[in-house]
Design an enzyme around this catalytic site. Structure first.
Site, PDB file in Angstrom:
ATOM      1  CE  LYS A  27      49.093  49.890  39.789  1.00 14.65           C
ATOM      2  NZ  LYS A  27      48.162  49.635  38.683  1.00 14.65           N
ATOM      3  NE  ARG A  38      43.378  49.953  44.560  1.00 16.63           N
ATOM      4  CZ  ARG A  38      43.566  49.377  43.382  1.00 16.63           C
ATOM      5  NH1 ARG A  38      43.416  50.068  42.290  1.00 16.63           N
ATOM      6  NH2 ARG A  38      43.915  48.120  43.295  1.00 16.63           N
ATOM      7  NE  ARG A  82      46.125  42.179  31.015  1.00 12.36           N
ATOM      8  CZ  ARG A  82      45.983  42.697  32.226  1.00 12.36           C
ATOM      9  NH1 ARG A  82      44.941  42.373  32.971  1.00 12.36           N
ATOM     10  NH2 ARG A  82      46.882  43.533  32.705  1.00 12.36           N
ATOM     11  NE  ARG A 100      40.807  38.265  33.527  1.00 13.44           N
ATOM     12  CZ  ARG A 100      41.896  38.333  34.277  1.00 13.44           C
ATOM     13  NH1 ARG A 100      42.236  37.317  35.042  1.00 13.44           N
ATOM     14  NH2 ARG A 100      42.672  39.405  34.270  1.00 13.44           N
ATOM     15  NE  ARG A 158      40.117  47.371  35.869  1.00 15.71           N
ATOM     16  CZ  ARG A 158      40.960  46.377  35.612  1.00 15.71           C
ATOM     17  NH1 ARG A 158      40.747  45.584  34.584  1.00 15.71           N
ATOM     18  NH2 ARG A 158      42.006  46.177  36.367  1.00 15.71           N
TER      19      ARG A 158
END
Length: 214
Positions: A13, A88, A127, A160, A171
């Site tokens: 997003k 949020r 990633r 990471r 998350r």
């Protein structure tokens, strides 16, 4: 045109928000950028936010909302803005609506970039970030020329901690618990639009432009 971007962490997003901002010449507003700008400028709100961030704690709702409201009242937002990472939670959304109503305004679109959890875990697990300059890559979509070495500064690239599968799952759990209800909230207002975030980035953007009207 006032737009809210919704979607799980890693749904893309933020990338879409930047493209929307560029095409429609409206500010891309992310809470992280607001926090950093206020801290840099040494504002009272920024200093308050810093005390929480330094402790690794979430910035409380009322402070986050105050910072966002302050930002959307600036001159460059008069033709609209795209919000990324805010609201949020339902309480944040309610305060935002109330504040906009007091200004005689309201949100126009809430765009949900929909990606299944499984895709997100795979996507974020691929990633890689440079330990030196912070450049980001993806082992499938944006690989480095030499495996494990940054194209820009020749330093090592790593996975990471916050992109590791177990962290991503945590998350996503928080997202489903706190942020997913916003989808129903904006659906009830009649402003929710959903795009398939599993498609290539350019296709996702084209779908968003179609919704917004070129």
């Amino acid at each position: 045109m006032k737009i809210i971007m919704l979607g799980a962490p890693g749904a893309g997003k933020g990338t879409q928000a930047k493209q929307i901002a560029g095409k429609y010449q409206i500010p891309h507003i992310s809470t992280g950028d607001i926090f950093r700008a206020n801290i840099k400028e040494g504002t009272e709100l920024g200093m308050k936010a810093k005390t929480f961030m330094d402790q690794g704690a979430l910035v409380p709702d009322e402070l986050t909302v105050a910072l966002v409201v302050d930002r959307i009242q600036k001159d460059d937002c008069k033709n609209g803005f795209v919000l990324d990472g805010f609201p949020r939670t339902i309480p944040q959304a309610e305060v935002l609506d109330k504040t906009l109503a007091e200004m005689g305004e309201k949100m126009d679109y809430a765009i949900d970039v929909d990606v299944p959890d499984e895709n997100i875990v795979n996507r974020m697990g691929g990633r890689r970030a440079c330990v030196n300059c912070g450049a980001t890559y993806h082992i499938v979509n944006i690989p480095t020329k030499v495996e494990g070495i940054c194209d820009k500064c020749n330093s090592e690239t790593i996975l990471r901690d916050d992109d590791k599968p177990e962290t991503v799952q945590k998350r996503l759990s928080v997202y489903h618990e706190q942020t997913q209800p916003l989808i129903d909230y904006y659906k009830s207002q009649g402003i929710l639009k959903t795009v398939d975030g599993t498609r290539p980035m350019d296709d996702v953007f084209a779908a968003i432009v179609e919704i917004l009207g070129a």
